[in-house]
Each structure stands twice: as structure tokens, then as C-alpha cells.
Design an enzyme around this catalytic site. Structure first.
Site, short mmCIF file in Angstrom:
data_model
loop_
_atom_site.label_atom_id
_atom_site.label_comp_id
_atom_site.label_asym_id
_atom_site.label_seq_id
_atom_site.Cartn_x
_atom_site.Cartn_y
_atom_site.Cartn_z
N HIS A 1 30.53 49.87 100.31
CA HIS A 1 29.26 49.35 100.83
C HIS A 1 28.09 49.94 100.06
O HIS A 1 27.96 51.15 99.93
CB HIS A 1 29.13 49.68 102.33
CG HIS A 1 29.87 48.71 103.19
ND1 HIS A 1 29.58 48.49 104.51
CD2 HIS A 1 30.89 47.87 102.88
CE1 HIS A 1 30.39 47.57 104.99
NE2 HIS A 1 31.21 47.18 104.03
N TYR B 1 22.77 49.20 112.20
CA TYR B 1 22.35 50.19 113.20
C TYR B 1 21.17 49.57 113.95
O TYR B 1 20.19 49.17 113.33
CB TYR B 1 21.89 51.49 112.53
CG TYR B 1 23.02 52.31 111.93
CD1 TYR B 1 23.57 51.99 110.69
CD2 TYR B 1 23.52 53.43 112.60
CE1 TYR B 1 24.60 52.75 110.15
CE2 TYR B 1 24.54 54.20 112.05
CZ TYR B 1 25.07 53.85 110.83
OH TYR B 1 26.09 54.61 110.28
N PRO C 1 27.35 61.31 116.24
CA PRO C 1 27.97 60.44 115.23
C PRO C 1 26.99 59.58 114.42
O PRO C 1 27.36 59.06 113.37
CB PRO C 1 28.91 59.55 116.04
CG PRO C 1 28.42 59.62 117.44
CD PRO C 1 27.76 60.95 117.61
N LYS D 1 28.53 61.68 109.77
CA LYS D 1 28.68 62.91 108.97
C LYS D 1 29.91 63.76 109.33
O LYS D 1 30.34 64.60 108.54
CB LYS D 1 27.42 63.78 109.10
CG LYS D 1 26.22 63.22 108.41
CD LYS D 1 26.35 63.33 106.90
CE LYS D 1 25.46 62.37 106.17
NZ LYS D 1 26.14 61.49 105.26
N TYR E 1 22.28 59.72 103.86
CA TYR E 1 23.41 58.92 104.35
C TYR E 1 24.59 58.97 103.38
O TYR E 1 25.74 59.11 103.79
CB TYR E 1 22.96 57.47 104.56
CG TYR E 1 23.94 56.63 105.34
CD1 TYR E 1 23.89 56.59 106.73
CD2 TYR E 1 24.93 55.87 104.71
CE1 TYR E 1 24.79 55.84 107.47
CE2 TYR E 1 25.83 55.11 105.43
CZ TYR E 1 25.76 55.09 106.81
OH TYR E 1 26.66 54.33 107.52
P1 FAD Z 1 39.92 66.62 114.93
O1 FAD Z 1 40.01 65.27 114.34
O2 FAD Z 1 39.37 66.75 116.31
O3 FAD Z 1 41.38 67.26 114.89
C1 FAD Z 1 41.72 68.45 115.57
C2 FAD Z 1 43.21 68.47 115.86
O4 FAD Z 1 43.55 69.73 116.45
C3 FAD Z 1 43.63 67.39 116.85
O5 FAD Z 1 44.74 66.70 116.35
C4 FAD Z 1 43.93 68.17 118.13
O6 FAD Z 1 44.92 67.53 118.91
C5 FAD Z 1 44.43 69.49 117.55
N1 FAD Z 1 44.29 70.61 118.50
C6 FAD Z 1 43.29 70.85 119.39
N2 FAD Z 1 43.55 71.95 120.09
C7 FAD Z 1 44.74 72.45 119.64
C8 FAD Z 1 45.52 73.59 120.00
N3 FAD Z 1 45.12 74.42 120.96
N4 FAD Z 1 46.66 73.79 119.35
C9 FAD Z 1 47.06 72.94 118.36
N5 FAD Z 1 46.37 71.83 118.00
C10 FAD Z 1 45.21 71.60 118.62
N6 FAD Z 1 32.67 61.19 111.24
C11 FAD Z 1 32.35 60.62 110.06
O7 FAD Z 1 32.29 61.32 109.04
N7 FAD Z 1 32.08 59.27 109.94
C12 FAD Z 1 32.08 58.47 111.04
O8 FAD Z 1 31.88 57.27 110.88
C13 FAD Z 1 32.34 59.07 112.33
N8 FAD Z 1 32.34 58.34 113.43
C14 FAD Z 1 32.71 58.91 114.62
C15 FAD Z 1 32.69 58.12 115.74
C16 FAD Z 1 33.02 58.67 116.97
C17 FAD Z 1 32.95 57.81 118.19
C18 FAD Z 1 33.44 60.04 117.06
C19 FAD Z 1 33.85 60.65 118.38
C20 FAD Z 1 33.46 60.82 115.92
C21 FAD Z 1 33.09 60.27 114.71
N9 FAD Z 1 33.08 61.03 113.55
C22 FAD Z 1 32.69 60.47 112.38
C23 FAD Z 1 33.48 62.44 113.58
C24 FAD Z 1 34.92 62.67 113.11
O9 FAD Z 1 35.80 61.85 113.80
C25 FAD Z 1 35.30 64.14 113.31
O10 FAD Z 1 34.29 64.94 112.73
C26 FAD Z 1 36.66 64.48 112.68
O11 FAD Z 1 37.70 63.97 113.46
C27 FAD Z 1 36.85 66.00 112.55
O12 FAD Z 1 38.14 66.28 112.07
P2 FAD Z 1 38.88 67.62 112.43
O13 FAD Z 1 40.21 67.55 111.75
O14 FAD Z 1 37.98 68.76 112.17
O15 FAD Z 1 39.07 67.60 114.01
C1 DHB Z 2 31.19 54.42 112.45
C2 DHB Z 2 30.85 55.53 113.15
C3 DHB Z 2 29.63 56.12 112.93
O1 DHB Z 2 29.27 57.23 113.59
C4 DHB Z 2 28.72 55.58 112.02
O2 DHB Z 2 27.52 56.17 111.84
C5 DHB Z 2 29.09 54.48 111.31
C6 DHB Z 2 30.33 53.89 111.53
C7 DHB Z 2 32.52 53.78 112.69
O3 DHB Z 2 33.28 54.28 113.53
O4 DHB Z 2 32.79 52.76 112.06
#
Ligand code: FAD
Ligand code: DHB
Length: 398
Positions: free
Chosen positions: A68, A197, A289, A293, A381
């Protein structure tokens, strides 16, 4: 190495370390099916895509991901395009779902025969202040123990690693927002070629996508809302009302594949290293979100930590791991600022009253009609480089 958590951070770190000849075991609380089914992020910065490529999982992403070059801001019924490529001198983002990334990473892990322990209960991180840390857990009614050199806490916002740090050693910064995002995934074509957005009188909305046939939508909802109150029909109707005429015309309602509510918060802990324990990704920080980021920051943490650990094992130098917390916190605070700012700019904050609304509209009016304003949005962004500003620091120090 022991890695706690098989989210994108833990899986990517495990693969990068394996490629460098460093052994790592991943311990995950949930089942493999649960981890594979979680729907979250969708927008990847170029640096994140490059790191996935380096880990050896770039093939499907390059084939199926959508490049994009911009996105749209729909403010009170009028659209404004943020030309990412034009405003940043060539940077773009890639649309590729976190669910797909998790699948690619797990498949690569499986193909390389790397150990991942799912459904590990009562994971505990021990003795990380000293030279001999270990991780313990329970499975099938038995106690297990893994001795390791380091522990990477990749266990997300509600994990066990951060709460294991003594309270006096860690400082938390937090802001909660008075609303959440209600997300819906459906097999229907996107309403536009690019993300939209939406700042509307009824609140924020986001039209995103996973492919040309699968769309992801979000609605700002009060924290008191529950998913069970939102039938698909109610969701589509509310989204229609927040869109403009062109958006409504292209919106094709379809049954939801997934629907969930995520609260919004800004959260950071300092530092990110405690002896032989590192906090990585959402375990150390959460962004609202807006601006996409979270996953990209997690990938940045992994990049920095993997390089530091590789340096430690190959050159016996602790310089990289010693600098991990300082380097990452600088990037994390910059991304926190952007996510907070964009959240404030695009959502409704009824508690700020009529003057709050007028000030928000005036700020948007300025940004949307100023090239400097649009560039500010665009360069944040697509992601500021980790070295952003370091040349200036060097000049200042001279
Ligand atoms: P997580 O994905 O949370 O993984 C952590 C893992 O640890 C999980 O599998 C969990 O089950 C495990 N765990 C937890 N506790 C324990 C324990 N005690 N013992 C063993 N395992 C455990 N980010 C972006 O960059 N772009 C986006 O477009 C975006 N959109 C988003 C939209 C939404 C609605 C949400 C909620 C988040 C979004 N994010 C986005 C954020 C992104 O999803 C997270 O920042 C990302 O998942 C972080 O990855 P992580 O591996 O650090 O943590
Ligand atoms: C998505 C999530 C976001 O937080 C964002 O800023 C853009 C896209 C997504 O889940 O597609």
C-alpha cells in the site's frame, strides 16, 4: 535460550536465533490451534517485512501481501489521501495478517524440528538476577525445568515475565482510554483499495483488509459494550452510518468470521532488561492500535535483541544486549507518542466537551491542508528508522 510465548515476537526471535546456531525452546500457555486462530494486526512496516524475510519466512508474504502506497482519512464526510510513498521519499507498508505471519513462523519452526511446548501450565521464570536462570512449568501433571543462559519474555500484555520482576526494579507508565475497538472479520471485498481511517460524529471507524476478498473493520465503542450486544446486522449498520456515500455504496455486508472487542491503552515499562531476563514486544509495552505500531514494535525489539545475542555468542561481546533497553525504549516512546496522538486525533472523547471537539477539528483542518502536517503523519506511519536522530546527536556531541 528460553522463550516464553509463541506470539509473533517469540516465534520470530526463535527462528532468527536458530538461523544463527543458537538453541531456543519456546513455552506457550495456549494450544497451537488457539495461537493460530488469533486475529490481530494487519499492517507491516518495511523493516518488519525485511526481518521476516531474513528469518526465511518471506515467500508467502511477498506473494500474498498487498503493498500500500497510501491510506485515506475520512474526516466528517470528506476524504483526504495520505500519500505515504510521495511524502516519505518512497516508503510503503505491506498488508499481511498477523494470523498468516504466525502460521508461516510456526510452519518454519516445525520444518526445522525446533522445540515448541504448547499448553505449558504455570510457567515461572526463576533466578534471572544471577548467572543460572531457569524456567519451570507443569505439563501432563509433571513438573519440568529448563536451565538456560537467558530468558526472553515474549508473553504479551498479560504474561508472567513482567510480574516476576521485583516491583522496586521496574517502573510502569500507563494511560487507559475510555473506549475499545470492536473488530469484525468477513469474507467480503474491501470498500476501497486502501485503508480508510474514519473520524465521524458517531466515533472512529477503520476499514482495513487482509486480501482482495477478506476485510477487517473496527468501530470505536464504549468500554461498557459487549460483543454479544453486536449482531452482524447492527455492526454493518453502524459502520454504514460512519462512512461516506462512496464507502456505503461499496460496502457489501457478509457474515462475520470473527468478532471481538479490544480495550485501548498506552503502556510502557522501564527498563526492559533485568539481569538475564529481557522483555520483548507486548510484554514490555502496549500501544493503542491506531497507527498499527504494536506488531512492528515487537519486530523491532526482536531485531535488536537477536543481533545482541548473536554478538554475545559469536564475539563474546555484551555491548548489544547491554544497550537493548536504552535503544528500544527510544523507538518505543516515539511510537507511543504517535499512537497516542493519532488516537486523540481520530476518536470521539465526549468527556472533553464541545471545546475538545472544536480543537480536534481545528487540528485536523491544519494537518490535512499542510504538507508538513501530512508528512508528519506519513513518516510516522511507515515507521521511523531505529537510528532516527542519531546522526543529529553525534553532531551535537561534537
Ligand atoms: P502476543 O501476540 O500477545 O503473544 C504473546 C504470547 O504469549 C501469546 O501466545 C500468549 O498466549 C503467550 N503467553 C501469555 N502468557 C503466558 C504464560 N504465562 N506462559 C506462556 N505463554 C504465555 N500491531 C501492528 O503492528 N499493526 C496492526 O495493524 C495492529 N492491529 C491490532 C489490532 C488489534 C485489534 C489489536 C488487539 C492489536 C493490534 N496490533 C497491531 C498489536 C499486535 O497484535 C501486538 O502488538 C502483537 O501481537 C504483539 O506480539 P507479541 O508476540 O509481543 O505478543
Ligand atoms: C489494522 C489494525 C490497525 O490497528 C490499523 O491501524 C490498521 C489496520 C488491521 O487489523 O487490519
Amino acid at each position: 535460550m528460553a522463550i516464553v510465548g509463541a506470539g509473533p515476537a517469540g516465534l520470530l526471535l526463535g527462528l532468527l536465533l536458530h538461523n544463527a546456531g543458537i538453541d531456543a525452546v519456546i513455552l506457550e500457555r495456549r494450544s497451537r490451534a488457539y495461537v493460530l486462530g488469533r486475529v490481530r494486526a494487519g499492517v507491516l512496516e518495511q523493516g518488519t517485512a525485511e526481518l521476516l524475510e531474513r528469518a526465511g519466512v518471506g515467500e508467502r508474504m511477498r506473494r500474498d501481501g498487498l503493498v500500500h502506497q497510501g491510506f485515506e482519512l475520512l474526516v466528517r464526510g470528506r476524504r483526504h489521501r495520505v500519500d505515504l510513498r510521495g511524502l516519505t521519499g518512497g516508503s510503503t507498508v505491506l498488508i499481511y495478517g498477523q494470523t498468516q505471519i504466525t502460521r508461516d513462523l510456526l510452519e518454519a519452526r516445525g520444518a526445522a524440528g525446533l522445540p515448541t511446548i504448547f499448553e505449558a501450565q504455570d510457567v515461572a521464570v526463576q533466578e534471572f538476577a544471577g548467572a543460572h536462570p531457569y524456567v519451570s512449568w507443569r505439563q501432563d501433571g509433571r513438573e519440568h525445568r529448563l536451565n538456560c543462559d537467558f530468558i526472553a519474555g515474549c508473553d504479551g500484555s498479560h504474561g508472567v515475565c513482567r510480574p516476576s520482576v521485583p516491583r522496586e526494579a521496574i517502573r510502569e507508565y500507563e494511560r487507559l482510554y475510555p473506549f475499545g475497538w470492536l473488530g469484525l472479520l468477513a469474507d467480503t471485498p474491501p470498500v476501497s483499495d486502501e485503508l480508510i481511517y474514519v473520524n465521524s460524529e458517531r466515533g472512529f471507524a477503520l476499514c482495513s483488509m487482509r486480501s482482495r476478498t477478506r476485510s477487517r473493520f473496527y468501530l470505536q465503542v464504549p468500554l461498557t459494550e459487549e460483543v454479544s450486544h453486536w449482531s452482524d446486522a447492527r455492526f454493518w449498520e453502524e459502520l454504514r452510518q460512519r462512512l461516506d456515500e462512496a464507502g456505503r455504496e461499496r460496502l457489501v455486508a457478509a457474515p462475520s468470521v470473527e468478532k471481538s472487542i479490544a480495550p485501548l491503552r498506552s503502556f510502557v515499562v522501564e527498563p526492559l532488561r533485568f539481569g538475564r531476563l529481557f522483555l520483548v514486544g507486548d510484554a514490555g509495552h502496549t500501544v493503542p492500535p491506531t497507527g498499527a505500531k504494536g506488531l512492528n514494535l515487537a519486530a523491532g525489539d526482536v531485531h535488536c535483541l537477536a543481533d545482541g545475542l548473536i554478538e554475545h555468542y559469536s564475539e563474546r561481546s555484551a555491548a548489544g544486549i547491554d544497550d537493548y533497553s536504552r535503544r528500544r525504549l527510544r523507538c518505543i516512546w516515539r511510537a507511543q507518542r504517535f499512537s497516542w496522538w493519532l488516537t486523540r486525533l481520530l476518536h470521539r472523547f465526549p468527556e472533553d466537551g464541545a471545546i475538545g471537539e472544536k480543537l480536534q477539528q481545528a487540528e485536523l483542518d491544519y494537518l490535512l491542508h499542510s504538507e508538513a502536517g501530512m508528512r508528519t503523519i506519513a513518516e510516522n506511519y511507515v515507521g521511523l528508522p531505529p537510528t532516527f536522530g542519531e546522526e543529529a546527536n553525534l553532531l551535537l556531541r561534537k
